[in-house]
Enzyme design. Structure first.
Site, PDB file in Angstrom:
ATOM      1  N   ASP A   1     -11.343  49.327  87.488  1.00 52.34           N
ATOM      2  CA  ASP A   1     -10.918  50.231  88.550  1.00 52.34           C
ATOM      3  C   ASP A   1     -10.910  51.682  88.068  1.00 52.34           C
ATOM      4  O   ASP A   1     -10.321  52.004  87.042  1.00 52.34           O
ATOM      5  CB  ASP A   1      -9.503  49.818  89.003  1.00 52.34           C
TER       6      ASP A   1
ATOM      7  N   HIS B   1     -10.027  54.427  90.107  1.00 50.63           N
ATOM      8  CA  HIS B   1      -9.269  55.335  90.971  1.00 50.63           C
ATOM      9  C   HIS B   1      -8.298  56.171  90.157  1.00 50.63           C
ATOM     10  O   HIS B   1      -7.325  55.638  89.608  1.00 50.63           O
ATOM     11  CB  HIS B   1      -8.539  54.548  92.052  1.00 50.63           C
TER      12      HIS B   1
HETATM   13  C1  B12 Z   1     -10.535  58.382  96.884  1.00 50.26           C
HETATM   14  C2  B12 Z   1     -10.989  56.949  96.907  1.00 50.26           C
HETATM   15  C3  B12 Z   1     -12.087  56.610  96.111  1.00 50.26           C
HETATM   16  C4  B12 Z   1     -12.787  57.583  95.189  1.00 50.26           C
HETATM   17  C5  B12 Z   1     -12.011  57.575  93.854  1.00 50.26           C
HETATM   18  C6  B12 Z   1     -12.288  58.770  92.996  1.00 50.26           C
HETATM   19  C7  B12 Z   1     -11.523  58.639  91.712  1.00 50.26           C
HETATM   20  N1  B12 Z   1     -12.194  58.380  90.624  1.00 50.26           N
HETATM   21  O1  B12 Z   1     -10.300  58.695  91.729  1.00 50.26           O
HETATM   22  C8  B12 Z   1     -14.186  56.953  95.089  1.00 50.26           C
HETATM   23  C9  B12 Z   1     -15.020  57.461  96.243  1.00 50.26           C
HETATM   24  C10 B12 Z   1     -14.936  57.175  93.787  1.00 50.26           C
HETATM   25  C11 B12 Z   1     -13.817  55.503  95.345  1.00 50.26           C
HETATM   26  C12 B12 Z   1     -14.550  54.454  94.884  1.00 50.26           C
HETATM   27  C13 B12 Z   1     -14.269  53.143  95.206  1.00 50.26           C
HETATM   28  N2  B12 Z   1     -13.323  52.692  96.046  1.00 50.26           N
HETATM   29 CO1  B12 Z   1     -11.947  53.771  96.750  1.00 50.26          CO
HETATM   30  N3  B12 Z   1     -10.703  54.714  97.686  1.00 50.26           N
HETATM   31  C14 B12 Z   1     -10.324  55.978  97.709  1.00 50.26           C
HETATM   32  C15 B12 Z   1      -9.236  56.218  98.756  1.00 50.26           C
HETATM   33  C16 B12 Z   1      -9.897  56.769 100.004  1.00 50.26           C
HETATM   34  C17 B12 Z   1      -8.098  57.126  98.343  1.00 50.26           C
HETATM   35  C18 B12 Z   1      -7.469  56.790  97.017  1.00 50.26           C
HETATM   36  C19 B12 Z   1      -6.610  57.948  96.595  1.00 50.26           C
HETATM   37  O2  B12 Z   1      -7.002  58.761  95.782  1.00 50.26           O
HETATM   38  N4  B12 Z   1      -5.424  58.097  97.234  1.00 50.26           N
HETATM   39  C20 B12 Z   1      -4.515  59.158  96.960  1.00 50.26           C
HETATM   40  C21 B12 Z   1      -3.532  58.721  95.865  1.00 50.26           C
HETATM   41  C22 B12 Z   1      -2.503  59.800  95.606  1.00 50.26           C
HETATM   42  O3  B12 Z   1      -2.845  57.555  96.344  1.00 50.26           O
HETATM   43  P1  B12 Z   1      -3.063  56.100  95.690  1.00 50.26           P
HETATM   44  O4  B12 Z   1      -4.353  56.069  94.973  1.00 50.26           O
HETATM   45  O5  B12 Z   1      -2.854  55.102  96.774  1.00 50.26           O
HETATM   46  O6  B12 Z   1      -1.887  55.970  94.637  1.00 50.26           O
HETATM   47  C23 B12 Z   1      -0.554  56.176  95.068  1.00 50.26           C
HETATM   48  C24 B12 Z   1       0.154  54.894  95.460  1.00 50.26           C
HETATM   49  O7  B12 Z   1      -0.756  53.823  95.703  1.00 50.26           O
HETATM   50  C25 B12 Z   1       1.064  54.574  94.335  1.00 50.26           C
HETATM   51  N5  B12 Z   1       0.567  53.714  93.258  1.00 50.26           N
HETATM   52  C26 B12 Z   1      -0.714  53.488  92.902  1.00 50.26           C
HETATM   53  N6  B12 Z   1      -0.718  52.701  91.807  1.00 50.26           N
HETATM   54  C27 B12 Z   1       0.566  52.445  91.471  1.00 50.26           C
HETATM   55  C28 B12 Z   1       1.122  51.704  90.425  1.00 50.26           C
HETATM   56  C29 B12 Z   1       2.507  51.589  90.323  1.00 50.26           C
HETATM   57  C30 B12 Z   1       3.107  50.791  89.227  1.00 50.26           C
HETATM   58  C31 B12 Z   1       3.312  52.227  91.286  1.00 50.26           C
HETATM   59  C32 B12 Z   1       4.752  52.093  91.181  1.00 50.26           C
HETATM   60  C33 B12 Z   1       2.746  52.964  92.317  1.00 50.26           C
HETATM   61  C34 B12 Z   1       1.387  53.069  92.389  1.00 50.26           C
HETATM   62  O8  B12 Z   1       1.320  55.815  93.734  1.00 50.26           O
HETATM   63  C35 B12 Z   1       0.195  56.705  93.903  1.00 50.26           C
HETATM   64  C36 B12 Z   1       0.742  58.092  94.128  1.00 50.26           C
HETATM   65  O9  B12 Z   1       1.491  58.109  95.337  1.00 50.26           O
HETATM   66  C37 B12 Z   1      -8.718  54.767  98.988  1.00 50.26           C
HETATM   67  C38 B12 Z   1      -8.219  54.442 100.407  1.00 50.26           C
HETATM   68  C39 B12 Z   1      -7.006  55.227 100.803  1.00 50.26           C
HETATM   69  N7  B12 Z   1      -5.887  55.109 100.115  1.00 50.26           N
HETATM   70  O10 B12 Z   1      -7.097  55.961 101.756  1.00 50.26           O
HETATM   71  C40 B12 Z   1      -9.976  53.944  98.699  1.00 50.26           C
HETATM   72  C41 B12 Z   1      -9.838  52.495  98.192  1.00 50.26           C
HETATM   73  C42 B12 Z   1      -8.694  52.410  97.206  1.00 50.26           C
HETATM   74  N8  B12 Z   1     -11.122  52.284  97.507  1.00 50.26           N
HETATM   75  C43 B12 Z   1     -11.550  51.079  97.685  1.00 50.26           C
HETATM   76  C44 B12 Z   1     -12.766  50.564  97.132  1.00 50.26           C
HETATM   77  C45 B12 Z   1     -13.128  49.144  97.479  1.00 50.26           C
HETATM   78  C46 B12 Z   1     -13.561  51.375  96.338  1.00 50.26           C
HETATM   79  C47 B12 Z   1     -14.911  50.967  95.720  1.00 50.26           C
HETATM   80  C48 B12 Z   1     -14.959  49.560  95.153  1.00 50.26           C
HETATM   81  C49 B12 Z   1     -16.107  51.233  96.624  1.00 50.26           C
HETATM   82  C50 B12 Z   1     -16.185  50.353  97.776  1.00 50.26           C
HETATM   83  N9  B12 Z   1     -16.497  49.071  97.587  1.00 50.26           N
HETATM   84  O11 B12 Z   1     -16.022  50.839  98.872  1.00 50.26           O
HETATM   85  C51 B12 Z   1     -15.050  52.019  94.639  1.00 50.26           C
HETATM   86  C52 B12 Z   1     -14.334  51.550  93.378  1.00 50.26           C
HETATM   87  C53 B12 Z   1     -15.150  51.658  92.152  1.00 50.26           C
HETATM   88  C54 B12 Z   1     -14.305  51.254  90.971  1.00 50.26           C
HETATM   89  N10 B12 Z   1     -14.925  50.793  89.936  1.00 50.26           N
HETATM   90  O12 B12 Z   1     -13.116  51.317  91.020  1.00 50.26           O
HETATM   91  C55 B12 Z   1     -10.664  50.267  98.578  1.00 50.26           C
HETATM   92  C56 B12 Z   1      -9.867  49.153  97.899  1.00 50.26           C
HETATM   93  C57 B12 Z   1      -9.916  47.941  98.792  1.00 50.26           C
HETATM   94  C58 B12 Z   1      -8.858  46.927  98.636  1.00 50.26           C
HETATM   95  N11 B12 Z   1      -7.921  47.093  97.701  1.00 50.26           N
HETATM   96  O13 B12 Z   1      -8.887  45.995  99.393  1.00 50.26           O
HETATM   97  C59 B12 Z   1      -9.816  51.353  99.278  1.00 50.26           C
HETATM   98  C60 B12 Z   1      -8.414  50.919  99.643  1.00 50.26           C
HETATM   99  C61 B12 Z   1     -10.608  51.778 100.534  1.00 50.26           C
HETATM  100  C62 B12 Z   1     -10.877  50.610 101.465  1.00 50.26           C
HETATM  101  N12 B12 Z   1      -9.984  50.336 102.400  1.00 50.26           N
HETATM  102  O14 B12 Z   1     -11.905  49.951 101.311  1.00 50.26           O
HETATM  103  N13 B12 Z   1     -12.676  55.376  96.061  1.00 50.26           N
END
Ligand code: B12
Ligand code: B12
Lengths: 483, 140, 483, 140
Positions: free
Chosen positions: D15, D17
């Site tokens: 992963d 992200h």
């Molecule tokens: C930006 C993004 C990308 C970017 C990432 C760039 C980078 N290197 O960071 C790019 C475009 C490269 C990308 C790629 C991919 N992505 Co993407 N991505 C996103 C997106 C739109 C936003 C993520 C983000 O940055 N959010 C902002 C941050 C601040 O929030 P966060 O990541 O959720 O983390 C917060 C909370 O979750 C929490 N949290 C997270 N982890 C933890 C851990 C603990 C212990 C705690 C307490 C809290 C916590 O705290 C964080 C801060 O508030 C999400 C969907 C969404 N959320 O809208 C999809 C998403 C995560 N991606 C997804 C996927 C599948 C992929 C890909 C596999 C491509 C694909 N098949 O479509 C690839 C992954 C490649 C890889 N090897 O990982 C899926 C995951 C699907 C699932 N879980 O069922 C999502 C959910 C989109 C979707 N609905 O399909 N992605």
């Protein structure tokens, strides 16, 4: 009854009032004194007129749904749901169609059938039947500004009851609630009856109770050219102001071409300021309302969300004071409260993403503003002339002459000579200007626009083109191109 | 003119939705029928009297605004009482309040005695085809 | 391995190829001759490159989803559903993350676990494991142009297998599939490995088989300033062209401010034409792709529909050749096929309603175009200089120097010195320009824009502002204002 | 510096992200913890070794990309084998493939031995509060 655009005397009002309050049993419970006291206790955040003024000052665009069900508790629950789950800024109470036609017996029957069925068989809230006390319960149970929305040619008793119950905003007008909503009620009659409603609001105002009034902008909601609905809006605004209304919201229904829609709201605001100043109504606060697409919707919810979003975009980019929101169920039926809240949240998201990006006042927009204003002035000034200086009399004569004409209107008092169609960019133009008193230049402008499209489509303008445009958005397009 | 088949068209009850009515009027007329269009806000009784006066072969009832369930009940009985028991009656529009499974709605209105029940947004061509077929069956 | 932006000799290619095809058992089944014959049988309507050229000619904006599941039949079913129920113009095959990291054993395990579970436990389609035959079944079972979409630093075997199977479009690049997707793979390595992929496409081209290539525009998808992603896109485009690629689509991820987004697509197209001409790649067809908002989405589906619609609007108003569509499930998980189709239909509705209304090329837009082009030229020309006339070498050195820098990138080969934030209109600017080789005027421009916003918000620019912007859209806004 | 409580942070498996990871790193650090941030693409083993080397009190595992179910299994066992059986382990992100009822997901990961499981989009403050509370319980 002699129709004049002149503030009613208290005598004139009171005689008629005595009779109006007998139209249905609940009329006798109307007590204006008590009502005024109650209104004085309504806090600003629940006060429609005050909330609008604040929004105008801050450049906000507020969201408001349509909603109404047969029974009081269900209606309260519905409104609170839209407030909490839909994040609605303003709330409505949409009145059922029997009440709109003063068929209070049928409404009563609808209430009883709804109790039996355990679901609302009415398409709105029958406020007259529920009476002041019942309606007051709604007002006291909802923490947001409340407006009555309907479509009632003779709304006098409904107005008495809902204002006495504490509503701070009231939609409708003698033209806009006749031509699209009735078939054979004369305009003289409805304008006269709506003077009563406006006068009532004026009498409240004289006692320090400010109530917002809103003419119904979109009319038939189907390809109505801006200058046509603007003319009606300005006339109804002026008639209301004459009766003492101090807080007015003028409306417009989305046509779908962004430039035309942004220009329409600007033009509406400017025309209103212009004519209110011209006729000396300087103490009346004016705001604007943008209605998301009022014509046929796509049945598919995903596509409906697209239409809703585009309406939200146009509303906030044109900086309307509020937007009336549609729902993903629009094409199929009165929305569930969940679907209604979805439309509201989609709209909220768009508003919040776009509110920081003003739409550039380009030459295209400014030209469109000028066109709409020029057309509206042609109509308004002709109405004034036909009425020999009286907009009420003028309006009646104007509709007879087709100087005012609303496309697809059911009323036999609308000539139905004009035929609208979209130009090649999707703006609503006139394929047939009927008897609208446009200058030759304006007539030519419309002709050119339609010809231009016809040329692109390789067909000559025809009623089929109009029909194609009526269906277009519900079929996933803006312009009804030939298949 | 005379020998055209006549159909009565109207929007029933307190319903003022006029756009579909105008389009149906235009399309059915263009298809060679003589349309007696009662427009909007039409009471049940008017459909029946118009059908009798004009000796129409079919009544097309529209209800968009949600009160169809209440407004459309008993029309078939009225026709029977008036002696035009076998006249074709179609109904369409947004017949009930709310987004509802059309199957149920259709059944409800068929039970009320309507010959055909149309889902929201039905296009005129469909209606016209059905009219022609049904009238042919009756040798008209 | 010596990195040079120079077309590979066939010897160089073949030696490496022999080894690449051994990375996984399925490599041995790759037969280019057979593949070329198969490609010749692909009809135009299923041919990605040809469909894009047609769209560009007709000024269409085509829709394309993301989609991929573990098993072949389920994947075919998914794609056909998106074609039929989603009205998608172009179809993808999104590759799972194990394959992206060349972890074919884990992918195999994912396939087996998915068979057991009866649902896909992989986030994409493991094409390498399915091999040419399996992938060919997908190609033969779907009636639309097909593209491979992934995020694979070393995609050589994946490219061999999917192109041999009959895919006519392929996403990725040595920078765009490293910096956002990897942590410690050197740029030298990935650019070199992607030269292999581009060369392979070139070799197909030399045999008359046209395959579309698309560098991944949005990079980290999170507040990436247009000039940063444009520079990467143009460089990857030039590197691909040098290896013989003849059909290229350059991409950009929505920032959210309409003026900036429209300008970004215009600037991207103009920059590409400019640099391709400058370096003599005149026989390469260029098209553009607009990605709907690639950052964090709202969890509420109604709000997500708003974000999707706004992305659709920006795509069609900027006249991008295609738009990559998000879904109402975005914030929560890989979408069901139904949710995926909904996003597509919402987007289709918007495109069809807006396609007839060109966005006026206002001064604001033209100024923004100039800014983006000026910034991009600063970066591109510096890269060229650092590489002493070699963009491949230059790119590596530029990232070391922070001349190229991608915000929030996981790769240790990106300096991560720049910090983006929105200005007061929601356009993405730089709160810290890091080492980007901007002119003093451009640096001042960004500073002014950020200061202007900070002033409005009554706080000084800080990392908290950046964080607020990262969350803003998912919380229902564009600009992350202080609470 | 020394006497700050240490927590290991990272995004597990294949992963990449990074955005959430950077924000958590910043926020948890700002809250007074010493964060050992392993970034993205972190194998299970690295979480364990990092925790041992730095004598950390908690491991924060992120999985966004959907393979969490596969990647996160067995981490608790590894810790046990490595002798840090009782270390706090949190997990969060988009843990499974697809929009899924969080209740089920939470149960699944609690059963795997995680102390706390976070729903998608959880804000850092929540995590920090929980960390402080849990560590206090343990007298740290
Ligand atoms: C930006 C993004 C990308 C970017 C990432 C760039 C980078 N290197 O960071 C790019 C475009 C490269 C990308 C790629 C991919 N992505 Co993407 N991505 C996103 C997106 C739109 C936003 C993520 C983000 O940055 N959010 C902002 C941050 C601040 O929030 P966060 O990541 O959720 O983390 C917060 C909370 O979750 C929490 N949290 C997270 N982890 C933890 C851990 C603990 C212990 C705690 C307490 C809290 C916590 O705290 C964080 C801060 O508030 C999400 C969907 C969404 N959320 O809208 C999809 C998403 C995560 N991606 C997804 C996927 C599948 C992929 C890909 C596999 C491509 C694909 N098949 O479509 C690839 C992954 C490649 C890889 N090897 O990982 C899926 C995951 C699907 C699932 N879980 O069922 C999502 C959910 C989109 C979707 N609905 O399909 N992605
Ligand atoms: C335009 C419109 C209006 C305009 C009407 C202007 C006018 N005088 O014509 C205005 C704004 C005035 C209006 C008012 C109201 N409306 Co209205 N309106 C619509 C809207 C958006 C489009 C209707 C339309 O013109 N469609 C275009 C035409 C061409 O299509 P059509 O009407 O569906 O007719 C076609 C087919 O249905 C079919 N058909 C119709 N009848 C028949 C009959 C037969 C026999 C056959 C074979 C076929 C057939 O053929 C027609 C041609 O293709 C619809 C929702 C939608 N469809 O998107 C709501 C809608 C019909 N309205 C609705 C309601 C409730 C009202 C109001 C009560 C206000 C309110 N509570 O919100 C009032 C009604 C007042 C009254 N007394 O009737 C509801 C009905 C709800 C329900 N059934 O559950 C709808 C569905 C919107 C909604 N989802 O809430 N409305």
């Amino acid at each position: 009854m002699e129709l004049k655009n002149k503030k009613w005397t208290r005598e004139q009002f009171d005689t008629i009032r005595a009779e109006v309050l007998t139209h249905w049993a609940t009329g006798k419970d109307v007590d204006m004194e008590e009502a005024v006291k109650f209104h004085e206790t309504i806090p600003a955040k629940r006060h429609f007129a005050k909330r609008l003024i604040k929004a105008k000052k801050n450049g906000e665009t507020l969201t408001q749904p349509r909603a109404g069900v047969a029974l009081i508790n269900e209606h309260i629950e519905l409104l609170n749901f839209l407030r909490n789950e839909g994040e609605a800024d303003l709330l409505p109470t949409t009145i059922d169609s029997y009440t709109r036609q003063n068929q209070y017996k049928e409404a009563q029957n609808g209430i009883e059938e709804s109790m039996k069925a355990g679901r609302s068989l009415l398409n709105g809230f029958p406020a007259v039947n529920h009476g002041v006390e019942g309606v007051r319960r709604v007002v006291e149970s909802v923490d947001a500004p409340l407006q009555v929305r309907h479509g009632t040619p003779d709304a006098r008793l409904l107005t008495e009851i809902t204002l006495a119950a504490g509503y701070t905003s009231y939609e409708g007008g003698g033209i806009s609630y006749n031509i699209p909503y009735a078939k054979s009620v004369s305009l003289e009659r409805t304008i006269y009856d709506w003077q009563y409603c406006d006068r009532l609001v004026g009498i409240y105002a004289e006692q320090g109770v400010e109530i917002n009034r809103e003419p119904f902008g979109p009319l038939t909601g189907t390809l109505v050219p801006p200058s046509v609905s603007h003319s009606v809006a300005v006339i109804e605004g002026l008639l209301a102001a004459e009766q003492g209304v101090k807080n007015l919201t003028l409306g417009y229904g989305q046509c779908g071409n962004l430039i035309q829609d942004v220009a329409a709201i600007k033009a509406l605001e400017q025309l209103a300021e212009e004519y209110f100043a011209k006729h000396g109504y300087n103490d009346c606060t004016l705001t604007s309302v943008f209605h998301q697409w009022m014509g046929g919707f796509p049945q598919d919810e995903a596509k409906a969300f697209g239409v809703i979003s585009w309406g939200a975009a146009a509303a906030v980019l044109s900086q309307a004071t509020k937007v009336i929101v549609k729902t993903p169920h629009e094409a199929l039926g009165i929305p569930t409260k969940e679907a209604n809240a979805q439309g509201l949240r989609t709209t909220k998201q768009m508003i919040n993403m776009l509110k920081d990006q003003p739409y550039p006042m380009t030459k295209e927009v400014l030209d469109e503003v000028e066109i709409i204003k020029a057309e509206s002035r042609c109509i308004l000034d002709k109405v004034f002339e036909l009425g020999q200086g009286d907009y009420a009399v003028g309006a009646v004569r104007a509709f007879e002459a087709g100087v005012l004409d609303v496309p697809f209107a059911p009323s036999k008092y609308s000539l139905n000579k004009i035929l609208p169609a979209r130009d090649n960019n999707g703006a609503v133009r006139l394929f047939d200007v009927g008897n609208l008193p446009f200058t030759p230049e304006l007539v030519a402008f419309h002709k050119d626009k339609i010809d231009q499209r016809a040329k692109v489509e390789g067909r000559s303008p025809s009623f089929q083109m109009v029909i194609d445009d009526i269906y277009a958005i519900s079929k996933g397009n803006l312009v009804g191109r030939p298949r | 003119m005379e020998n055209k088949t006549k159909v009565v068209l109207g929007v029933i009850g307190a319903d003022c939705h006029a756009v579909g009515n105008k389009i149906l009027n235009y399309a059915i007329g263009a298809a060679g029928f003589e349309v007696i269009n009662l427009g909007v806000l039409v009471p049940q009784a008017d459909f029946v009297s118009a059908a009798i006066e004009t000796d129409a072969q079919a009544i097309l009832v529209a209800s968009l605004y949600g009160h169809g369930e209440i407004d459309c009940r008993g029309l078939r009985e009225r026709c029977r009482e008036a002696g035009i028991e076998n006249i074709l009656i179609y109904v369409g529009g947004n017949l009930v309040v709310g987004k509802t499974d059309f199957g149920e709605v259709e059944k409800k209105f068929l039970d009320m005695g309507y010959d055909r029940v149309y889902a929201p947004g039905t296009l005129p061509d469909v209606v016209i085809k059905n009219l022609q077929a049904d009238l042919e069956k009756r040798g008209l």
